[in-house]
Motif scaffolding. Structure first.
Motif, short mmCIF file in Angstrom:
data_model
loop_
_atom_site.label_atom_id
_atom_site.label_comp_id
_atom_site.label_asym_id
_atom_site.label_seq_id
_atom_site.Cartn_x
_atom_site.Cartn_y
_atom_site.Cartn_z
N ILE A 133 -3.66 3.00 -0.86
CA ILE A 133 -4.43 1.82 -1.25
C ILE A 133 -4.45 0.81 -0.11
O ILE A 133 -5.50 0.30 0.29
N THR A 134 -3.28 0.53 0.43
CA THR A 134 -3.17 -0.51 1.47
C THR A 134 -3.92 -0.13 2.74
O THR A 134 -4.60 -0.97 3.34
N ALA A 135 -3.80 1.14 3.15
CA ALA A 135 -4.49 1.57 4.36
C ALA A 135 -6.00 1.46 4.21
O ALA A 135 -6.70 0.99 5.13
N SER A 136 -6.52 1.85 3.05
CA SER A 136 -7.97 1.78 2.84
C SER A 136 -8.45 0.34 2.79
O SER A 136 -9.52 0.01 3.31
N ILE A 137 -7.66 -0.53 2.16
CA ILE A 137 -8.03 -1.95 2.10
C ILE A 137 -8.08 -2.55 3.50
O ILE A 137 -8.97 -3.35 3.81
N SER A 138 -7.15 -2.15 4.34
CA SER A 138 -7.14 -2.66 5.72
C SER A 138 -8.36 -2.18 6.50
O SER A 138 -8.96 -2.94 7.27
N LEU A 139 -8.75 -0.93 6.29
CA LEU A 139 -9.93 -0.41 6.98
C LEU A 139 -11.21 -1.07 6.47
O LEU A 139 -12.12 -1.36 7.24
N ILE A 338 -2.13 -2.01 10.71
CA ILE A 338 -1.63 -1.67 9.37
C ILE A 338 -1.96 -0.23 9.05
O ILE A 338 -1.11 0.55 8.59
N ALA A 339 -3.23 0.15 9.27
CA ALA A 339 -3.67 1.51 8.94
C ALA A 339 -2.89 2.55 9.76
O ALA A 339 -2.43 3.56 9.21
N LEU A 340 -2.72 2.31 11.05
CA LEU A 340 -1.99 3.25 11.90
C LEU A 340 -0.52 3.36 11.48
O LEU A 340 0.06 4.44 11.47
#
Length: 489
Positions: A133-139, A338-340
């Motif tokens: 969830i967090t990675a997609s929100i950051s992207l 964040i995503a990385l």
């Protein structure tokens, strides 16, 4: 070497190969205080730090700061207990316990071993969902940031997070099949740089906002009933905020365990765990103090300065919820960090669960070719690899399932609070305290016994309230959720 590896008595034979083995006949451990501290700090300073300004907005200056410090003290205290349980019965010269469930089995036994396993793996699965969830929100935030820069801050910039979740899932499917993932040290280095980068950027932007004089309205008790929230919202959001803070600390003890307990790949390969001299428990205690102290400073900076910058209107995540719009390129960079970071962090928490399932299947069906047989294969960029069909199918299905669940519940703060509530009490408080009582033979109903059990009870109540607040928050988010509209909120 293999004979010595599988036969601890070979350690006493004087064979030269034994020089690379530890006192239990296993591969030599080379971890140090520095590596232990670095791993703890890197993994604990995660995406949850960006929600602390929102948490303080719900709790206010007084309660918010006290709870942050209280969680830090409790986490360090129970971490020292866990460190002493690495060996048994003596914390320095006793027999090693190779994983969390193993040490629970040694000191507590019975059904508590199964309860520990359930708590441990439910939390690991939950974290992988939360990271998706967090990675997609950051992207998504990167796309929105560019849109706001081009069209203005009030433009209706819609970016779906479904494609980004799918892309994140595909990357995880590939990474989950890599052999010896735990030995890819460069991923830890990247994660360390990324986590410090986006946390520092968030703190820096908040400081710049405060310095410019554009500060929000803050209160000693946080959001104001009748102005910012209703009475019921105040209660439930305060509980959820406690869950968010708990999430930030919930996995510190697990990360300490990674340093000394063979938390994953414990029967195939040996992770770079702590060397036996100086004693592991002393090194783990020092690493715990360094890790908890450093992360608490970051948490207080993010929470307090973020709250000062945004006041009671603090966003759930001040990088992805656009507490800041400019400089847009810096916001893009922070969200990319964040995503990385989460690409590697996902595997850190997924690999133990992968191994747990595969170990049990290997034991239950030892004659199955599908489960046990490996095939040689040449994969582009990776070269020759050993492929196991069960591992390929099972790990792929796991990633697909967690990605699907993340798509259904893409709610950052509510999921974060729930994970914190579920993870903090059993793994960070209850089991370390219960094992310490058993190891130290604390007399029942003595002052120390009563004090320790009071700590466990208070933390249980706090975790229950945090879970309730997060569940209410999740329900409210689901009710207001409209597919294909504001998917990232």
């Amino acid at each position: 070497m293999m004979e010595a590896y599988h036969n601890p008595s070979a350690v006493e034979s004087g064979d030269s190969a034994v020089k690379s083995l530890d006192d239990d006949g296993r591969e030599k451990r080379t971890g140090t205080f520095m590596t232990a501290s670095a791993h703890i700090i890197t993994a604990v300073i995660g995406s949850g730090v960006l929600s602390l300004a929102w948490a303080l907005a719900q709790l206010g200056w007084v309660a918010g700061t006290i709870i942050l410090v209280a969680f830090a003290i409790i986490t360090y205290y129970t971490s020292t207990m866990l460190a002493d349980c690495y060996r048994s019965p003596d914390p320095i010269t006793g027999t090693r316990n190779y994983n969390y469930m193993g040490v629970v089995r040694t000191y507590l036994g019975g059904k508590k071993v199964q309860l520990c396993g359930v708590a441990q793996y439910v939390n690991l699965v939950g974290v992988t969902i939360g990271y998706t969830i967090t990675a997609s929100i950051s992207l998504v935030a990167i796309g929105k940031s560019n849109c706001f820069h081009d069209k203005g801050h009030k433009a209706k910039c819609f970016v779906s997070n479904y494609p980004y979740m799918a892309a994140f899932g595909i990357v995880q499917i590939i990474l989950s099949q890599l052999p010896n993932f735990h030995k890819l040290s460069f991923l830890s280095i990247i994660a360390a740089v990324m986590s410090f980068s986006y946390a520092s950027i968030g703190i820096g932007l908040a400081i710049a906002t405060v310095a410019s004089g554009k500060i929000g309205k803050t209160e000693l008790t946080g959001t104001v009933i009748g102005v910012d929230v209703t009475a019921s919202e105040k209660v439930w959001k305060s509980f959820q905020a406690i869950g968010d803070i708990a999430f930030s600390y919930a996995f510190t003890t697990i990360l300490i365990e990674i340093q000394a307990y063979h938390f994953y790949y414990h029967f195939l390969q040996r992770e770079d765990t702590l060397r036996s001299s100086p004693p592991e428990n002393k090194v783990m205690k020092r690493a715990s103090l360094a890790g908890v102290s450093t992360t608490t400073v970051f948490y207080i900076l993010c929470g307090c300065i973020g709250y000062a910058a945004f006041g009671n209107q603090a966003p759930g995540d001040f990088l992805t919820d656009f507490g800041f719009y400019e400089p847009y390129w810096l916001i893009d960079f922070a969200n990319a960090c964040i995503a990385l970071h989460l690409i590697g962090a996902y595997q850190v928490y997924a690999q133990p669960f992968f191994q747990f399932v595969e170990d049990n299947c290997n034991k239950k069906w030892p004659q199955s070719n599908f489960i046990n047989k490996e095939y040689s294969s040449s994969i582009p960029l990776l070269g020759k690899c050993r492929v196991n069909l069960f591992r390929l199918v099972w790990r792929t299905c796991y990633v697909v399932l967690t990605t699907f669940v993340a798509m259904i519940f893409p709610f950052f703060n509510a999921i974060l609070g729930l994970l914190g509530a579920l993870g903090f009490w059993p793994l960070t408080v209850y089991f370390p305290v219960a094992m310490h009582i058993a190891q130290a033979k604390v007399k029942k109903y003595s002052r120390r016994w009563l004090a320790l059990n009071l700590l466990v009870l208070v933390c249980l109540i706090v975790s229950i309230l945090a879970a309730a607040g997060s569940i209410i928050g999740l329900i409210n988010s689901v009710k207001s959720y409209k597919p294909f509209k504001n998917l990232d909120k």
